[in-house]
Design an enzyme around this catalytic site. Sequence first.
Site, PDB file in Angstrom:
ATOM      1  N   ASP A  12       3.024  15.543  -0.200  1.00 18.69           N
ATOM      2  CA  ASP A  12       2.498  14.964  -1.441  1.00 18.69           C
ATOM      3  C   ASP A  12       3.492  13.976  -2.050  1.00 18.69           C
ATOM      4  OD1 ASP A  12       0.653  14.610  -3.460  1.00 18.69           O
ATOM      5  OD2 ASP A  12       1.363  16.302  -4.648  1.00 18.69           O
ATOM      6  N   TRP A  17       5.272   7.470  -5.236  1.00 16.28           N
ATOM      7  CA  TRP A  17       6.384   6.725  -4.625  1.00 16.28           C
ATOM      8  C   TRP A  17       6.099   5.229  -4.734  1.00 16.28           C
ATOM      9  CZ3 TRP A  17       6.907   3.284  -0.546  1.00 16.28           C
ATOM     10  CH2 TRP A  17       8.199   3.128  -0.013  1.00 16.28           C
ATOM     11  N   SER A  57      -7.500  16.090   3.001  1.00 17.40           N
ATOM     12  CA  SER A  57      -8.284  17.278   2.631  1.00 17.40           C
ATOM     13  C   SER A  57      -9.761  16.918   2.497  1.00 17.40           C
ATOM     14  CB  SER A  57      -7.772  17.852   1.301  1.00 17.40           C
ATOM     15  OG  SER A  57      -8.223  17.057   0.233  1.00 17.40           O
ATOM     16  N   THR A  58     -10.598  17.952   2.469  1.00 19.64           N
ATOM     17  CA  THR A  58     -12.041  17.715   2.294  1.00 19.64           C
ATOM     18  C   THR A  58     -12.309  17.085   0.921  1.00 19.64           C
ATOM     19  OG1 THR A  58     -12.101  20.076   1.713  1.00 19.64           O
ATOM     20  CG2 THR A  58     -12.964  19.482   3.864  1.00 19.64           C
ATOM     21  N   GLU A  59     -11.337  17.197   0.019  1.00 16.30           N
ATOM     22  CA  GLU A  59     -11.497  16.618  -1.328  1.00 16.30           C
ATOM     23  C   GLU A  59     -10.982  15.173  -1.394  1.00 16.30           C
ATOM     24  OE1 GLU A  59     -10.124  19.817  -0.863  1.00 16.30           O
ATOM     25  OE2 GLU A  59     -12.089  20.672  -1.302  1.00 16.30           O
ATOM     26  N   ASN A  60     -10.209  14.758  -0.391  1.00 22.32           N
ATOM     27  CA  ASN A  60      -9.613  13.411  -0.447  1.00 22.32           C
ATOM     28  C   ASN A  60     -10.640  12.277  -0.290  1.00 22.32           C
ATOM     29  OD1 ASN A  60      -6.464  14.381   1.130  1.00 22.32           O
ATOM     30  ND2 ASN A  60      -6.955  14.142  -1.038  1.00 22.32           N
ATOM     31  N   TRP A  61     -11.891  12.618   0.099  1.00 22.71           N
ATOM     32  CA  TRP A  61     -12.928  11.573   0.188  1.00 22.71           C
ATOM     33  C   TRP A  61     -13.242  10.995  -1.186  1.00 22.71           C
ATOM     34  CZ3 TRP A  61     -13.825  10.042   4.992  1.00 22.71           C
ATOM     35  CH2 TRP A  61     -13.687  10.953   6.035  1.00 22.71           C
ATOM     36  N   ARG A  63     -11.277   9.713  -3.161  1.00 18.11           N
ATOM     37  CA  ARG A  63     -10.368   8.590  -3.480  1.00 18.11           C
ATOM     38  C   ARG A  63     -11.065   7.250  -3.263  1.00 18.11           C
ATOM     39  NH1 ARG A  63      -4.288  10.300  -2.347  1.00 18.11           N
ATOM     40  NH2 ARG A  63      -4.495  12.391  -3.178  1.00 18.11           N
ATOM     41  N   ARG A 180       6.035  22.076  -0.129  1.00 20.49           N
ATOM     42  CA  ARG A 180       5.260  21.021  -0.792  1.00 20.49           C
ATOM     43  C   ARG A 180       6.232  20.032  -1.402  1.00 20.49           C
ATOM     44  NH1 ARG A 180      -0.341  20.983  -3.673  1.00 20.49           N
ATOM     45  NH2 ARG A 180      -0.317  18.851  -4.402  1.00 20.49           N
ATOM     46  N   ARG A 186       1.113  23.687  -6.550  1.00 21.26           N
ATOM     47  CA  ARG A 186      -0.300  23.920  -6.230  1.00 21.26           C
ATOM     48  C   ARG A 186      -0.458  24.156  -4.734  1.00 21.26           C
ATOM     49  NH1 ARG A 186      -1.626  19.771 -10.036  1.00 21.26           N
ATOM     50  NH2 ARG A 186      -1.447  18.055  -8.563  1.00 21.26           N
TER      51      ARG A 186
HETATM   52  C1  FPP Z   1      -0.705  12.946  -0.768  1.00 19.58           C
HETATM   53  O1  FPP Z   1      -0.040  11.979  -1.561  1.00 19.58           O
HETATM   54  C2  FPP Z   1      -0.852  12.469   0.573  1.00 19.58           C
HETATM   55  C3  FPP Z   1      -2.044  12.290   1.220  1.00 19.58           C
HETATM   56  C4  FPP Z   1      -3.355  12.577   0.596  1.00 19.58           C
HETATM   57  C5  FPP Z   1      -2.098  11.768   2.572  1.00 19.58           C
HETATM   58  C6  FPP Z   1      -1.021  12.232   3.506  1.00 19.58           C
HETATM   59  C7  FPP Z   1      -0.867  11.192   4.510  1.00 19.58           C
HETATM   60  C8  FPP Z   1       0.295  10.731   4.998  1.00 19.58           C
HETATM   61  C9  FPP Z   1       1.607  11.356   4.716  1.00 19.58           C
HETATM   62  C10 FPP Z   1       0.342   9.549   5.861  1.00 19.58           C
HETATM   63  C11 FPP Z   1      -0.347   9.602   7.182  1.00 19.58           C
HETATM   64  C12 FPP Z   1      -0.187  10.790   8.017  1.00 19.58           C
HETATM   65  C13 FPP Z   1      -0.349  10.795   9.365  1.00 19.58           C
HETATM   66  C14 FPP Z   1      -0.693  12.091  10.017  1.00 19.58           C
HETATM   67  C15 FPP Z   1      -0.193   9.599  10.204  1.00 19.58           C
HETATM   68  P1  FPP Z   1      -0.797  11.415  -2.848  1.00 19.58           P
HETATM   69  O2  FPP Z   1      -1.475  10.159  -2.455  1.00 19.58           O
HETATM   70  O3  FPP Z   1      -1.694  12.461  -3.420  1.00 19.58           O
HETATM   71  O4  FPP Z   1       0.419  11.139  -3.783  1.00 19.58           O
HETATM   72  P2  FPP Z   1       0.433  11.247  -5.371  1.00 19.58           P
HETATM   73  O5  FPP Z   1       0.269  12.714  -5.695  1.00 19.58           O
HETATM   74  O6  FPP Z   1       1.786  10.741  -5.727  1.00 19.58           O
HETATM   75  O7  FPP Z   1      -0.678  10.379  -5.882  1.00 19.58           O
END
Ligand code: FPP
Length: 232
Positions: A12, A17, A57-61, A63, A180, A186
């Site tokens: 995460d 970043w 995750s299944t919830e990341n859609w 975005r 994490r 979380r």
């Molecule tokens: C969470 O950070 C990260 C993700 C939802 C994606 C994880 C993916 C990668 C590390 C890159 C690709 C991986 C592979 C397997 C090639 P966030 O976007 O939720 O960060 P934030 O909490 O700061 O917004």
Amino acid sequence: MCLPEHLGIIMDGNGRWAKRKRLPRKVGHTAGANNFRRIVKHCSKIGIKYLTVFAFSTENWKRPKEEVVHLMELFKQYLEEALKDFQDENIKIAFLGERKVLSDDLQNLIEETERVSANCDGMVLNIAMNYGSRNEIVEAAISLIEDVLEKKINICDIDAEALSQRLYTKFCPDPDLIVRTGGEFRISNFLLWQSAYAEYAVVDILWPDLKPDNLDAILLEFSKRKRRFGGI
Ligand code: FPP
């Protein structure tokens, strides 16, 4: 040092970043993907047997579409590289999650990567993609019900092991440690069943900044913990 046999990582902090550097979130994910390569190599080098990373995750859609498309592109790039390098790396790659809704390209790459790396006997890298632990448990429960109805299993033989054997992770031990990054306390629907006795470590470092040395420090701290598994 006693290493976790199975290490889980919630990667995460990519978005924050990028934000700190006044860059688009996409750039954060690209940096995250580069760090993923570095940490995978490091885990394999130090002798971790199973590494499970939460990639999508299944919830990341939920975005923005542009962000989802970029993440899918990063996964593709990594799998294409893995297909070229798998012999050098000797890493066996497996996917946890519902893959049917992914693009045909990605599904083919996933199948090819799993097939080609199947005989690697180094670290097992589980990439949780379109993964959600609650769905996984519901699917396992449905599978148990179907097996009871088809008389493949007797209802009195249903136990935790029977359910575990119907999860994506059926071929690997439960995680010993879940790390994490990004500082938030979380679980986010990651390995809920499997982490019943896992240790947790939350670090206040954003994923693209987590260096192998930082991970080593977390592992050292883990090795000093006394795990009791409910005993004394
Ligand atoms: C969470 O950070 C990260 C993700 C939802 C994606 C994880 C993916 C990668 C590390 C890159 C690709 C991986 C592979 C397997 C090639 P966030 O976007 O939720 O960060 P934030 O909490 O700061 O917004």
